[in-house]
Design a protein around this motif. Structure first.
Motif, PDB file in Angstrom:
ATOM      1  N   GLU A   1     -42.277   5.976  24.343  1.00 51.31           N
ATOM      2  CA  GLU A   1     -43.630   5.874  24.807  1.00 51.31           C
ATOM      3  C   GLU A   1     -43.649   4.365  25.375  1.00 51.31           C
ATOM      4  OE1 GLU A   1     -43.483   8.815  21.754  1.00 51.31           O
ATOM      5  OE2 GLU A   1     -42.820   6.663  21.635  1.00 51.31           O
ATOM      6  N   ALA A   2     -42.803   3.242  24.755  1.00 48.32           N
ATOM      7  CA  ALA A   2     -42.928   1.937  25.211  1.00 48.32           C
ATOM      8  C   ALA A   2     -42.509   1.991  26.817  1.00 48.32           C
ATOM      9  CB  ALA A   2     -41.969   1.082  24.551  1.00 48.32           C
ATOM     10  N   GLN A   3     -41.469   2.702  27.230  1.00 51.08           N
ATOM     11  CA  GLN A   3     -41.121   2.750  28.577  1.00 51.08           C
ATOM     12  C   GLN A   3     -42.197   3.390  29.467  1.00 51.08           C
ATOM     13  OE1 GLN A   3     -37.549   4.982  27.490  1.00 51.08           O
ATOM     14  NE2 GLN A   3     -36.256   2.977  27.511  1.00 51.08           N
ATOM     15  N   LEU A   4     -42.734   4.561  28.856  1.00 48.34           N
ATOM     16  CA  LEU A   4     -43.810   5.236  29.763  1.00 48.34           C
ATOM     17  C   LEU A   4     -45.200   4.335  29.805  1.00 48.34           C
ATOM     18  CD1 LEU A   4     -44.826   7.451  31.322  1.00 48.34           C
ATOM     19  CD2 LEU A   4     -45.375   8.539  29.010  1.00 48.34           C
ATOM     20  N   LEU A   5     -45.526   3.770  29.067  1.00 46.35           N
ATOM     21  CA  LEU A   5     -46.672   2.808  29.067  1.00 46.35           C
ATOM     22  C   LEU A   5     -46.278   1.685  30.145  1.00 46.35           C
ATOM     23  CD1 LEU A   5     -47.925   2.409  25.422  1.00 46.35           C
ATOM     24  CD2 LEU A   5     -49.080   3.765  27.107  1.00 46.35           C
ATOM     25  N   ALA A   6     -45.141   1.177  30.143  1.00 50.02           N
ATOM     26  CA  ALA A   6     -44.752  -0.092  30.957  1.00 50.02           C
ATOM     27  C   ALA A   6     -44.853   0.569  32.460  1.00 50.02           C
ATOM     28  CB  ALA A   6     -43.548  -0.473  30.495  1.00 50.02           C
ATOM     29  N   THR A   7     -44.390   1.730  32.673  1.00 45.79           N
ATOM     30  CA  THR A   7     -44.393   2.193  33.926  1.00 45.79           C
ATOM     31  C   THR A   7     -45.613   2.001  34.566  1.00 45.79           C
ATOM     32  OG1 THR A   7     -42.722   3.637  33.339  1.00 45.79           O
ATOM     33  CG2 THR A   7     -43.788   4.157  35.371  1.00 45.79           C
ATOM     34  N   GLY A   8     -46.803   1.874  33.983  1.00 46.48           N
ATOM     35  CA  GLY A   8     -47.969   1.920  34.568  1.00 46.48           C
ATOM     36  C   GLY A   8     -48.657   0.656  34.543  1.00 46.48           C
ATOM     37  N   GLN A   9     -47.853  -0.365  34.105  1.00 48.70           N
ATOM     38  CA  GLN A   9     -48.341  -1.836  34.101  1.00 48.70           C
ATOM     39  C   GLN A   9     -47.525  -2.600  34.980  1.00 48.70           C
ATOM     40  OE1 GLN A   9     -49.281  -1.414  29.300  1.00 48.70           O
ATOM     41  NE2 GLN A   9     -47.337  -2.317  29.816  1.00 48.70           N
ATOM     42  N   PHE A  10     -48.204  -3.699  35.707  1.00 45.82           N
ATOM     43  CA  PHE A  10     -47.608  -4.603  36.615  1.00 45.82           C
ATOM     44  C   PHE A  10     -47.631  -5.980  36.225  1.00 45.82           C
ATOM     45  CE2 PHE A  10     -49.873  -1.333  38.582  1.00 45.82           C
ATOM     46  CZ  PHE A  10     -48.660  -0.452  39.410  1.00 45.82           C
ATOM     47  N   TYR A  11     -46.276  -6.632  36.671  1.00 43.01           N
ATOM     48  CA  TYR A  11     -46.300  -8.011  36.050  1.00 43.01           C
ATOM     49  C   TYR A  11     -47.172  -8.990  36.786  1.00 43.01           C
ATOM     50  CZ  TYR A  11     -43.483  -9.489  40.134  1.00 43.01           C
ATOM     51  OH  TYR A  11     -43.333  -9.750  41.356  1.00 43.01           O
ATOM     52  N   GLN A  12     -47.718  -8.398  37.827  1.00 44.43           N
ATOM     53  CA  GLN A  12     -48.819  -9.446  38.532  1.00 44.43           C
ATOM     54  C   GLN A  12     -49.895  -8.505  39.398  1.00 44.43           C
ATOM     55  OE1 GLN A  12     -46.372 -11.534  41.436  1.00 44.43           O
ATOM     56  NE2 GLN A  12     -46.019  -9.761  42.750  1.00 44.43           N
ATOM     57  N   ASP A  13     -50.808  -9.163  39.580  1.00 44.70           N
ATOM     58  CA  ASP A  13     -51.933  -8.431  40.316  1.00 44.70           C
ATOM     59  C   ASP A  13     -51.422  -7.744  41.524  1.00 44.70           C
ATOM     60  OD1 ASP A  13     -53.420  -9.866  38.413  1.00 44.70           O
ATOM     61  OD2 ASP A  13     -54.652 -10.805  39.994  1.00 44.70           O
ATOM     62  N   GLN A  14     -51.948  -6.374  41.624  1.00 42.33           N
ATOM     63  CA  GLN A  14     -51.723  -5.499  42.911  1.00 42.33           C
ATOM     64  C   GLN A  14     -52.968  -5.201  43.254  1.00 42.33           C
ATOM     65  OE1 GLN A  14     -48.550  -4.676  43.963  1.00 42.33           O
ATOM     66  NE2 GLN A  14     -47.385  -5.469  42.179  1.00 42.33           N
TER      67      GLN A  14
END
Length: 490
Positions: free
Chosen positions: A186-199
């Motif tokens: 789940e940690a990897q799936l959640l991170a897939t939808g998150q970005f390190y900076q604004d998009q």
């Protein structure tokens, strides 16, 4: 659950750079991931797998489903300009209000054994600024526990195999993040939808990206397409979709060893294939689609669904996942398999693993589902009728020798069968794919391995047993009248 041939063994931290205009009047800014520290969030996680071997088996049970419902918790402990430290608290208990009986959630039963085998219910991770795991704390302790479990348990043939205890330990030593893959994907799936900076994205406008992944030593290009589907001003959220396709030629190349093994398991069926059918099973493919609901306040994924489909060697495996953060309402439609009241499920006969000792071959039964006939979750023979159709076989021994494993340096007993018995054993293992079996020496049950793949070379390896016992068996087996029998577990 074992680590399959097609599973990625090198995990990359991927930051997808979205194409398209950086700014526009009607663009939407998806904020970079900036979670609050010290706040624990619970997640409702639903999972299911569908495995289809109907190409090879023309009988009921060729397509089966397993499912699980989980409730992990996550806390961001600290964050700086380089990344975060995150703690996941894990358990296999069915959440309150889960419909159906406990034994119908086979993933939970397997996952409980996985937590016991790894010896932990908490994982502390280092992540990048997307939240994607990059390092794991406490690996040495986990490996030590797994080593003790392998030694104390009657791991048998599974313990010595590439995908058994020593094989799993060796792979984790090379890539500790496989623990994360097994215990908290789940940690990897959640991170897939998150970005390190604004998009900045425009609704309905696709944005493309690509990366290279390693599949069994083959570099495979993965092309991804992202789309901002909608926003919800009241809920302060955005819904994004993502689809991925792997390069079919490169992926097929990476799967040829697994395809060859599958074909070897069904030699008579292969003889009768048409040219088109033969070409079809030598091709492999993988697709992935996901949808994410992302907070417009801190960029965190609050809900996600994912479907992954892999086809190789005439075998198809689909995995379904839905994650919902406890403090958020559900918005995404669920795949039907996650809500179905009646499922065609395999009879895995999963025994709980005592915490103080590993059960037979348990380190080969770790949590994540997935691989052609090398996983118990691809079981194709179900019900008592299927069990009664496979008769026990008595085997003759050509030689038996005790030696140390080149991987773990533990002592193991290698039994080489006579040519006639090797053929009988091969036929038995092919018929018993996906079943739990027993091996008896002089009428005593020695191991109870799951039959995950046919054994073609007429060799049986026993490990995880006292060296004196192994030596005694090595001396007894070649003696005329010695009895070795394999059968389905009653």
């Amino acid at each position: 659950m074992k680590l399959p041939h097609w599973r990625i063994l090198v995990w990359f931290c991927v930051c997808v750079t979205l194409s398209g205009p950086a700014q526009s009047e009607d663009g939407v800014t998806i904020p970079g991931y900036a979670p609050a520290t010290g706040v624990e969030h619970g997640y409702s996680v639903q999972k299911a797998t569908e495995s289809d071997m109907s190409f090879w088996f023309d009988k009921p049970g060729a397509s089966v489903t397993t499912r699980g419902v989980f409730h992990p918790r996550m806390t961001v402990l600290s964050r700086d300009e380089n990344g975060m430290r995150v703690r996941w608290s894990l358990n296999a208990d069915l959440p309150e209000g889960t419909a159906g009986t406990a034994d119908s959630y086979q993933m939970n039963l397997l996952y409980q054994n996985s937590l016991t085998a790894y010896g932990t219910s908490t994982l502390d991770l280092e992540t990048d600024l997307n939240g994607f795991p990059t390092n794991l704390f406490g690996v040495d302790r986990i490996l030590a526990h797994m080593g003790e479990m392998a030694i104390n348990g009657a791991g048998g043939a599974a313990a010595s195999s590439e995908n058994g205890a020593t094989g799993i330990i060796g792979k984790i030593e090379q890539n500790p993040l496989l623990i994360v893959t097994a215990l908290v994907p789940e940690a990897q799936l959640l991170a897939t939808g998150q970005f390190y900076q604004d998009q900045v994205m425009q609704i309905g406008q696709p944005a493309a990206g690509s990366r290279i992944e390693d599949y069994s030593g083959v570099n495979v290009t993965v092309a991804s397409t992202w789309t901002l589907e909608s926003t919800d001003a009241a809920a302060r959220s955005a819904t994004l979709s993502m689809s991925e396709d792997v390069d079919p030629a490169a992926f097929s190349q990476s799967q040829q060893p697994a395809i060859a093994k599958m074909m070897a398991a069904f030699p008579e069926r292969v003889k009768n294939l048409t040219a088109d059918q033969l070409a079809s099973i030598k091709r492999a493919g993988k697709t992935r689609s996901a949808t994410f609901v992302v907070s417009l306040d801190d960029g965190s994924t609050v809900e996600a669904t994912e479907i992954v489909s892999v086809t190789t060697g005439g075998f198809t495996l689909r995995t379904y996942t839905h994650i919902l953060r406890d403090d958020m309402p559900a918005r995404l439609p669920l795949p039907a398999v996650l809500t179905a009241k009646v499922l065609q499920m395999p009879d895995l006969h999963i025994e709980p693993l005592p915490s103080e000792k590993a059960g037979p071959g348990i380190l080969d039964e770790l949590s994540t589902p997935t691989s052609p006939p090398a996983s118990q979750e691809t079981a194709v023979a179900t019900g008592n009728a299927g069990a009664e159709a496979i008769a026990p076989v008595a085997l003759a021994v050509k030689s038996a020798e005790v030696a140390r494993s080149p991987i773990s340096y533990d002592r193991g007993l290698t039994i080489v069968l006579t040519p006639e018995s090797a053929a009988k054993f091969r036929d038995f293992t092919q018929a018993a794919l996906g079943r739990q079996t027993q091996l008896l020496i002089n009428d005593k049950v020695v191991i109870e391995p799951w039959m995950r793949e046919p054994i073609m070379d007429g060799r049986i390896v026993l490990a995880g047993t006292d060296g004196e016992d192994l030596q005694a068996m090595a001396e007894q087996l070649p003696v005329p009248g010695a009895s070795i029998v394999v059968r389905l577990r009653p």
